[in-house]
Design an enzyme around this catalytic site. Structure first.
Site, mmCIF file in Angstrom:
data_model
loop_
_atom_site.group_PDB
_atom_site.id
_atom_site.type_symbol
_atom_site.label_atom_id
_atom_site.label_comp_id
_atom_site.label_asym_id
_atom_site.label_seq_id
_atom_site.Cartn_x
_atom_site.Cartn_y
_atom_site.Cartn_z
ATOM 1 N N CYS A 94 0.876 -1.217 0.088
ATOM 2 C CA CYS A 94 0.180 0.480 0.349
ATOM 3 C C CYS A 94 0.903 0.835 0.015
ATOM 4 O O CYS A 94 2.367 1.335 0.215
ATOM 5 C CB CYS A 94 -1.258 0.179 1.375
ATOM 6 S SG CYS A 94 0.067 0.266 2.765
ATOM 7 N N CYS A 148 3.581 1.910 2.775
ATOM 8 C CA CYS A 148 4.995 0.898 2.697
ATOM 9 C C CYS A 148 5.883 1.761 1.693
ATOM 10 O O CYS A 148 6.531 1.988 2.151
ATOM 11 C CB CYS A 148 4.390 -0.650 1.252
ATOM 12 S SG CYS A 148 3.291 -1.193 2.624
ATOM 13 N N ASP A 151 61.374 -11.835 -18.939
ATOM 14 C CA ASP A 151 62.224 -13.657 -18.147
ATOM 15 C C ASP A 151 61.422 -14.265 -19.153
ATOM 16 O O ASP A 151 60.730 -14.462 -20.489
ATOM 17 C CB ASP A 151 59.859 -14.012 -16.779
ATOM 18 C CG ASP A 151 60.423 -15.616 -17.247
ATOM 19 O OD1 ASP A 151 61.097 -15.575 -16.045
ATOM 20 O OD2 ASP A 151 58.891 -15.391 -17.571
ATOM 21 N N ASP A 189 55.506 -13.088 -16.726
ATOM 22 C CA ASP A 189 54.338 -13.505 -16.357
ATOM 23 C C ASP A 189 53.911 -14.523 -15.096
ATOM 24 O O ASP A 189 52.349 -14.824 -14.924
ATOM 25 C CB ASP A 189 53.390 -14.824 -17.200
ATOM 26 C CG ASP A 189 54.449 -16.139 -16.933
ATOM 27 O OD1 ASP A 189 55.708 -15.883 -16.966
ATOM 28 O OD2 ASP A 189 53.922 -16.674 -17.268
ATOM 29 N N ASP A 225 57.659 -13.453 -10.325
ATOM 30 C CA ASP A 225 57.658 -12.502 -11.677
ATOM 31 C C ASP A 225 57.459 -10.929 -10.856
ATOM 32 O O ASP A 225 58.039 -10.019 -11.323
ATOM 33 C CB ASP A 225 58.195 -12.718 -12.838
ATOM 34 C CG ASP A 225 58.073 -13.231 -13.209
ATOM 35 O OD1 ASP A 225 59.212 -13.583 -13.460
ATOM 36 O OD2 ASP A 225 57.739 -13.766 -14.196
#
Length: 816
Positions: free
Chosen positions: A89, A92, A506, A702, A706
């Site tokens: 309602c 609310c 690397d 990666d 590293d």
């Protein structure tokens, strides 16, 4: 607008604010100073091109918004949509609205009973809103978040500017024709005088020019005059003072000519109207160019589908992305985009991942394969298990990285910021000095000449081009990088990468595939590969060692006999009984321990070791039957990438934990200048420190090991196929893991910095050259003056040049 933890101190936040209304570098500088003055702010960065501010510290968002608004700018309020359950309602609705409005940071809340939804404006966190609704006795969930994006804001701005420009042009054209037409065509002047007369002509010009200034030009006065009164003039202040002075002088000449000295009665309505019209044209071109420059983010956002086909409770339902959760099974049909990051649970297909990785060829996917949200399924139907959803997907992380980079400032921008902060006040002082000098020493009529030249100085000196020179290039450069699979996690990495002299790598997973493969098989006389390989693979199938997996993979498709009594000697070799014979594989040391004579293979083993391959021996019942070699094979794309980097004049180094012989062999084949081998992760960081003595250094890696080296390097570059820890430690991410993208990253960095230097040269040279011309320094010798109209046109063109020059970066090509 978002707020998220920035460091380990819980109260320290980074608040991202959209800022509307900034037009030049002076605006950005003033907003930045206002934000830094807010108690609790530790750092603030304002970007004119992206129209955003990033603020660090403990200050409340409401305080930051207030500081921005007090400076005369606007913070567009984001809106969050909540789905509310349990309302029955109007009372609310009232309770939910009160609960939402009580949440700190909420500026407005509207609850709809019919749609069972709530729209909440402000900077409050969605979790706090949901908790408030639950506290009021109702259930709530986030339906969607709708915040006006920079692209939407720029589109709206461009639309409004186009409308105002059209109106201004229609009103200005008669003014220009009436005034300038007479100067250019004497017969037209005589016709005007003979028909409507000078007084009526000036009255028409007054009415039309007043409409221009009060309508389309009102924005300059509404923002510029308050800024001037606060002692912080901006570009709008220059336009307002310049056009206002021309209009005021002309109005006085029109209505009260008797108050003016003899010989000074003249009107400059066309200058006032044309200034506003031309500057609106420049603003419109800027808005459209800025919209184009920020398309990268819009394209990335568009990669995510609106809904997903989800299996729930025995049926397939279409759910919005906000409702997906990890573990959901999603059905993916041919031609559809993958909604989230996940893994294939059923089916097989090919997926085009070029939008995210930059890799042009589609990738085959089977059960267990990883899929990336935003990529396109091509041929088959798949069922995908969701692994990462919402903000955790790779696409969401990419968008955040690109946004962070585009909002960042390069060190070179610091100089520009310092110059532009005092530039506008200096220009106003120069304009005043110009007016006074012409008034005191200029030829008759001195007053109008002083006014015209003072206004020309005000208009010509717009710092917009200087303010846009750096951020718009960052915007386009980082956006183009994202399209090529290169993510600059920080805008500063663009400049740092440009200065790099040494690139270190690397080895494993960066230069090489990251997994060993069987590269050589030399059977003893009387033996064959076809007969021996299944026996050796049967033994190695009992081991989880990477070398064992390489041998088993080489025997794929062959029938493997059963093996019994498997034994492993860690670091040396393995053995088992196969077909009644004892089969042993291992190193030269293992063969010596077993008393197996391998002298016949010694020369070939030495040759293989020199090539960077690791020799292994196979024995049957104590007799050597084969020499094998495994190696972590160099990626197919690595040689071309190394050649491209060498062609750029870079010195290359390899830093590896692998044995020195293997590392040197790979480096020799690839043409790498320097090798540091057999080092620990800490040793890699130490090697980086030593190599940095040769110049600025970038390191590409990666793995988890590293991360220290990536952090130690001037620019850390992570493979997107590597670990999350490596990616977080890096400044640049190569999404596809392809090494040629590193050459793209460095090439794009150099192109972007070259573009920025071109922009800054044009912007500074333009102002340095034309301000004296506008002030009239060429008049005594050559009789040359720069009218305010031409000044406005030149000012607009300078910004357009900077923007269009930056947009050339969109054509930067990738290396394949």
């Amino acid at each position: 607008m978002t707020a998220h933890p920035k460091d380990l101190t819980p109260k320290t936040l980074t608040v991202d604010l959209p800022i509307a209304g900034m037009t030049c570098a002076g605006c950005a500088g003033r907003v930045e100073r206002a934000l830094k003055a807010v108690p609790g702010v530790t750092a603030a960065r304002v970007n004119l091109a992206t129209e955003r501010a990033e603020v660090e510290g403990s200050a409340a968002p409401e305080a930051l918004i207030g500081a921005v608004e007090r400076m005369g700018y606007r913070v567009p309020a984001p809106a969050q949509e909540l789905a509310i359950e349990g309302m029955t309602c109007a009372s609310c609705v009232a309770r939910v609205e009160r609960a939402l409005r009580a949440v700190p940071g909420v500026t407005g809340a509207t609850v709809n009973l019919a749609t069972e939804s709530a729209r909440v404006e402000g900077v409050a966190d969605s979790a706090a809103l949901i908790a408030a609704v639950q506290g009021a006795g109702y259930a709530a969930r986030l339906a969607s978040a709708t915040v006006e994006s920079p692209a939407q804001r720029q589109a709206q701005e461009a639309k409004g500017l186009a409308r105002d420009l059209t109106l201004a042009a229609l009103l200005t054209l008669p003014v220009f024709v009436l005034e300038m037409g007479g100067h250019m065509v004497p017969a037209f002047h005589h016709w005007v005088m003979a028909t409507i007369g000078q007084g009526t002509s000036w009255l028409i010009q007054f009415l039309l020019t007043t409409l221009v200034l009060a309508g389309p030009g009102r924005r300059f006065f509404a923002r510029g005059i308050p800024a001037l009164l606060k002692g912080a003039p901006d570009m709008s202040s220059l336009v307002a003072v310049g056009s206002g002075a021309a209009w005021g002088y002309s109005t006085l000449a029109t209505f009260l000519p008797g108050l003016m000295p003899p010989g000074t009665v003249a009107v400059y309505f066309e200058a006032a109207a044309m200034i506003v019209t031309l500057i609106l044209l420049g603003r419109l071109l800027e808005a459209r160019a800025k919209g184009r420059s920020s398309q990268a983010i819009a394209r990335l956002v568009a990669l995510q589908p609106a809904v997903a086909h989800v299996r729930r409770e025995g049926r397939v339902v279409d759910l919005p992305m906000a409702e997906l959760r990890p573990g959901d099974l999603l059905e993916l049909r041919p031609g559809e985009r993958v909604p989230v990051d996940g893994r294939v649970a059923e089916g097989a297909s090919w997926i085009d991942e070029s939008m995210v990785t930059g890799e042009p060829l589609p990738v085959e996917k089977h059960t267990g394969a990883r899929v990336i949200g935003g990529t396109v399924n091509q041929t088959g139907a798949l069922v995908v298990e969701a692994v990462a959803v919402g903000a955790d997907t790779m696409l969401a992380r990419i968008i955040r990285m690109v946004e962070a980079a585009q909002g960042g400032k390069l060190p070179i921008q610091a100089l520009v910021d310092r110059v532009t902060l005092w530039f506008v006040p200096m220009v106003m002082a120069l304009a005043a000095l110009t007016f006074l000098v012409w008034l005191a020493f200029g030829p008759a009529p001195a007053l109008p000449m002083a006014l015209v030249n003072g206004v020309a100085v005000l208009i010509i000196a717009c710092p917009c081009a200087m303010g846009l020179a750096t951020p718009v290039s960052i915007l386009v450069g980082t956006g183009r990088g994202a399209e090529l699979g290169v993510l600059f996690r920080k805008g500063e990495a663009l400049q740092a990468l440009h200065d790099v002299k040494v690139v270190a790598f690397d080895k494993t997973g960066t230069l090489t595939e990251g997994r060993p493969v069987l590269t050589s098989f030399h059977p003893a006389p009387g033996e064959t590969r076809e007969a021996l390989l299944p026996l050796l693979a049967a033994v190695e199938a009992q081991s989880e060692h990477p070398v064992a997996r390489a041998i088993v993979a080489a025997a794929e498709g062959m029938a493997l006999p059963p093996a019994e009594g498997f034994l492993a000697s860690p670091g040396h070799g393995v053995s088992a009984r196969v077909g009644g014979a004892e089969i042993a594989l291992g190193s030269a040391r293992e063969m010596d321990r077993r008393g197996v004579d391998i002298a016949a293979f010694a020369a070939e083993a030495e040759r293989l070791a020199d090539r960077g391959e690791t020799p292994l021996y196979a024995a049957r019942d104590g007799k050597a039957v084969a020499l094998l070699a495994v190696a972590d094979r160099v990626k197919d794309t690595t040689p071309a990438a190394i050649a491209a980097l060498k062609a750029m004049g870079l010195r290359l180094a390899m830093i590896s934990g692998d044995n020195a012989r293997t590392a040197r062999a790979i480096a020799r084949d690839l043409g790498i200048d320097e090798v540091v081998a057999e080092v620990t992760p800490e040793g890699k960081a130490e090697a980086i420190r030593k190599l940095k003595a040769e110049g600025a250094l970038a390191f590409a890696g990666d793995g988890i090991n590293d991360a220290p080296a990536l952090a130690e390097a001037d620019v850390g570059i992570a493979m997107g196929t590597g670990t999350d820890i490596a990616i977080e430690a890096a400044d640049v991410v190569l999404v596809s893991g392809r090494l040629p993208a590193l050459a793209d990253a460095i090439g794009l960095s150099r192109a972007t910095m070259r573009n920025i230097r071109q922009n800054l040269f044009w912007a500074f040279a333009y102002n340095v050259a034309l301000i004296p011309v506008a002030a009239g320094v060429l008049y005594p010798a050559f009789g040359i003056l720069l009218s305010p109209v031409l000044a406005a046109g030149a000012m607009a063109l300078s910004s357009v040049f900077v923007l269009t020059n930056a947009l050339r970066l969109k054509r930067y090509g990738a290396r394949r």
